[in-house]
Design a protein around this motif. Structure first.
Motif, PDB file in Angstrom:
ATOM      1  N   ARG A   1       7.224  -5.982  -8.024  1.00 43.70           N
ATOM      2  CA  ARG A   1       6.673  -5.889  -9.375  1.00 43.70           C
ATOM      3  C   ARG A   1       7.819  -6.180 -10.334  1.00 43.70           C
ATOM      4  NH1 ARG A   1       1.897  -4.446  -8.077  1.00 43.70           N
ATOM      5  NH2 ARG A   1       1.520  -2.928  -6.442  1.00 43.70           N
ATOM      6  N   GLY A   2       7.585  -6.954 -11.346  1.00 44.07           N
ATOM      7  CA  GLY A   2       8.646  -7.334 -12.262  1.00 44.07           C
ATOM      8  C   GLY A   2       9.164  -8.738 -12.000  1.00 44.07           C
ATOM      9  N   GLY A   3       8.732  -9.367 -10.884  1.00 43.63           N
ATOM     10  CA  GLY A   3       9.024 -10.770 -10.677  1.00 43.63           C
ATOM     11  C   GLY A   3      10.117 -11.126  -9.691  1.00 43.63           C
ATOM     12  N   ILE A   4      10.861 -10.150  -9.170  1.00 37.32           N
ATOM     13  CA  ILE A   4      11.894 -10.479  -8.179  1.00 37.32           C
ATOM     14  C   ILE A   4      11.200 -10.903  -6.887  1.00 37.32           C
ATOM     15  CG2 ILE A   4      13.788  -9.549  -6.775  1.00 37.32           C
ATOM     16  CD1 ILE A   4      14.544  -9.887  -9.706  1.00 37.32           C
ATOM     17  N   ARG A   5      11.740 -11.949  -6.251  1.00 42.26           N
ATOM     18  CA  ARG A   5      11.150 -12.395  -4.985  1.00 42.26           C
ATOM     19  C   ARG A   5      12.227 -12.630  -3.951  1.00 42.26           C
ATOM     20  NH1 ARG A   5      10.675 -17.767  -3.698  1.00 42.26           N
ATOM     21  NH2 ARG A   5      11.647 -19.213  -5.127  1.00 42.26           N
ATOM     22  N   PHE A   6      11.815 -12.515  -2.686  1.00 44.43           N
ATOM     23  CA  PHE A   6      12.726 -12.672  -1.558  1.00 44.43           C
ATOM     24  C   PHE A   6      12.073 -13.523  -0.476  1.00 44.43           C
ATOM     25  CE2 PHE A   6      13.318  -8.314  -3.191  1.00 44.43           C
ATOM     26  CZ  PHE A   6      14.638  -8.382  -3.602  1.00 44.43           C
TER      27      PHE A   6
ATOM     28  N   ALA B   1      21.678   2.402  -7.599  1.00 42.11           N
ATOM     29  CA  ALA B   1      21.548   3.151  -6.346  1.00 42.11           C
ATOM     30  C   ALA B   1      20.663   4.393  -6.453  1.00 42.11           C
ATOM     31  CB  ALA B   1      22.924   3.509  -5.791  1.00 42.11           C
ATOM     32  N   PRO B   2      20.814   5.248  -7.459  1.00 43.09           N
ATOM     33  CA  PRO B   2      19.943   6.433  -7.509  1.00 43.09           C
ATOM     34  C   PRO B   2      18.456   6.063  -7.614  1.00 43.09           C
ATOM     35  CG  PRO B   2      21.832   6.728  -8.953  1.00 43.09           C
ATOM     36  CD  PRO B   2      21.857   5.294  -8.506  1.00 43.09           C
ATOM     37  N   GLY B   3      18.137   5.065  -8.396  1.00 46.87           N
ATOM     38  CA  GLY B   3      16.743   4.634  -8.516  1.00 46.87           C
ATOM     39  C   GLY B   3      16.222   3.979  -7.256  1.00 46.87           C
ATOM     40  N   VAL B   4      17.059   3.183  -6.603  1.00 45.47           N
ATOM     41  CA  VAL B   4      16.677   2.546  -5.344  1.00 45.47           C
ATOM     42  C   VAL B   4      16.449   3.627  -4.283  1.00 45.47           C
ATOM     43  CG1 VAL B   4      17.426   0.984  -3.498  1.00 45.47           C
ATOM     44  CG2 VAL B   4      17.844   0.384  -5.886  1.00 45.47           C
ATOM     45  N   GLY B   5      17.321   4.602  -4.228  1.00 38.53           N
ATOM     46  CA  GLY B   5      17.156   5.701  -3.282  1.00 38.53           C
ATOM     47  C   GLY B   5      15.873   6.475  -3.523  1.00 38.53           C
ATOM     48  N   ARG B   6      15.577   6.748  -4.771  1.00 42.08           N
ATOM     49  CA  ARG B   6      14.345   7.456  -5.125  1.00 42.08           C
ATOM     50  C   ARG B   6      13.129   6.632  -4.711  1.00 42.08           C
ATOM     51  NH1 ARG B   6      16.089   9.108  -9.439  1.00 42.08           N
ATOM     52  NH2 ARG B   6      15.703   7.281 -10.712  1.00 42.08           N
ATOM     53  N   ALA B   7      13.149   5.322  -5.001  1.00 42.98           N
ATOM     54  CA  ALA B   7      12.033   4.444  -4.628  1.00 42.98           C
ATOM     55  C   ALA B   7      11.851   4.414  -3.109  1.00 42.98           C
ATOM     56  CB  ALA B   7      12.260   3.037  -5.173  1.00 42.98           C
ATOM     57  N   PHE B   8      12.960   4.346  -2.365  1.00 46.06           N
ATOM     58  CA  PHE B   8      12.892   4.358  -0.899  1.00 46.06           C
ATOM     59  C   PHE B   8      12.266   5.656  -0.405  1.00 46.06           C
ATOM     60  CE2 PHE B   8      15.013   6.317   2.726  1.00 46.06           C
ATOM     61  CZ  PHE B   8      14.468   5.558   3.751  1.00 46.06           C
ATOM     62  N   ARG B   9      12.755   6.799  -0.896  1.00 44.26           N
ATOM     63  CA  ARG B   9      12.249   8.091  -0.418  1.00 44.26           C
ATOM     64  C   ARG B   9      10.765   8.263  -0.764  1.00 44.26           C
ATOM     65  NH1 ARG B   9      17.391   9.160  -1.969  1.00 44.26           N
ATOM     66  NH2 ARG B   9      16.795   9.900  -4.033  1.00 44.26           N
ATOM     67  N   GLN B  10      10.360   7.822  -1.954  1.00 44.11           N
ATOM     68  CA  GLN B  10       8.949   7.914  -2.329  1.00 44.11           C
ATOM     69  C   GLN B  10       8.093   7.013  -1.442  1.00 44.11           C
ATOM     70  OE1 GLN B  10       9.141   7.008  -6.530  1.00 44.11           O
ATOM     71  NE2 GLN B  10       9.555   9.134  -7.080  1.00 44.11           N
ATOM     72  N   ALA B  11       8.578   5.798  -1.166  1.00 45.50           N
ATOM     73  CA  ALA B  11       7.834   4.877  -0.308  1.00 45.50           C
ATOM     74  C   ALA B  11       7.730   5.430   1.109  1.00 45.50           C
ATOM     75  CB  ALA B  11       8.498   3.506  -0.312  1.00 45.50           C
TER      76      ALA B  11
ATOM     77  N   GLU C   1       0.821  -1.213   0.000  1.00 43.35           N
ATOM     78  CA  GLU C   1       0.000   0.000   0.000  1.00 43.35           C
ATOM     79  C   GLU C   1       0.852   1.259   0.000  1.00 43.35           C
ATOM     80  OE1 GLU C   1      -2.743  -0.186   3.280  1.00 43.35           O
ATOM     81  OE2 GLU C   1      -3.373  -2.218   2.722  1.00 43.35           O
ATOM     82  N   TRP C   2       2.051   1.195   0.558  1.00 43.13           N
ATOM     83  CA  TRP C   2       2.895   2.387   0.625  1.00 43.13           C
ATOM     84  C   TRP C   2       4.213   2.241  -0.118  1.00 43.13           C
ATOM     85  CZ3 TRP C   2       7.449   1.449   3.284  1.00 43.13           C
ATOM     86  CH2 TRP C   2       7.445   0.411   4.207  1.00 43.13           C
ATOM     87  N   PHE C   3       4.573   1.020  -0.502  1.00 40.92           N
ATOM     88  CA  PHE C   3       5.824   0.804  -1.258  1.00 40.92           C
ATOM     89  C   PHE C   3       5.442   0.241  -2.624  1.00 40.92           C
ATOM     90  CE2 PHE C   3      10.467   0.323   0.003  1.00 40.92           C
ATOM     91  CZ  PHE C   3      10.920   0.446  -1.299  1.00 40.92           C
ATOM     92  N   PRO C   4       5.271   1.105  -3.633  1.00 38.14           N
ATOM     93  CA  PRO C   4       4.749   0.687  -4.928  1.00 38.14           C
ATOM     94  C   PRO C   4       5.562  -0.397  -5.645  1.00 38.14           C
ATOM     95  CG  PRO C   4       4.779   3.079  -4.775  1.00 38.14           C
ATOM     96  CD  PRO C   4       5.497   2.553  -3.575  1.00 38.14           C
ATOM     97  N   ALA C   5       6.861  -0.517  -5.352  1.00 36.12           N
ATOM     98  CA  ALA C   5       7.671  -1.554  -5.997  1.00 36.12           C
ATOM     99  C   ALA C   5       7.319  -2.948  -5.495  1.00 36.12           C
ATOM    100  CB  ALA C   5       9.158  -1.283  -5.765  1.00 36.12           C
TER     101      ALA C   5
END
Length: 153
Positions: free
Chosen positions: A66-71, A134-144, A46-50
């Protein structure tokens, strides 16, 4: 294809070959942020769109991006409301060999200063890919974190 990663401990955060560090100020209290991150696992998408889905599992979480990566993750440290750290045990991320995330929550100005460290190891291509991402991961983190803050306040 999913692979099992090296079972590293919390100290891996300090010695990982690749460390991505991001932070953000939030208006929500640390207790609320911790609950959303560590306890209300199913609401993470709900708050982390990735994140496509997340569910609590025995001693950890199962997360699908999203995109199929799983952990498949194991909780290493859960110190409410200040620290939440987990290791990725199984992933289909190509080239990954070890992965720990450490989320530190510190009271700040009536809210929370959130800091996350992604501690990573893998093949040379994986390490390079992490640095380039890293820049994209950082952006995704800050947006989330911003979306979570809006949801909580």
């Amino acid at each position: 294809m999913a692979q099992r990663l090296r079972p590293v401990g919390p100290d891996f955060v300090d010695r990982a070959p690749v460390r991505l560090v991001f932070g953000r100020e939030m208006t929500a209290a640390p207790e609320l942020v911790y609950q959303a991150l560590a306890e209300d696992v199913a609401s993470i998408p709900e708050w982390f769109p990735a994140v496509a889905s997340a569910r609590a599992a025995d001693g950890g979480r199962d997360v699908r991006l999203r995109g199929g990566i799983r952990f498949e993750e194991t909780v290493l440290v859960a110190e409410k409301p200040a620290l939440y750290s987990y290791r990725v045990d199984v992933t289909n991320t190509p080239g990954a060999r070890a992965w720990v995330e450490k989320w530190r929550l510190v009271p700040a100005g009536g809210g929370t200063r959130i800091r996350v460290v992604f501690a990573l190891d893998g093949t040379a291509a994986f390490r390079l890919g992490c640095r380039l991402a890293a820049p994209g991961v950082g952006r995704a983190f800050r947006q989330a974190a911003g979306a979570l803050d809006r949801q909580l306040t």
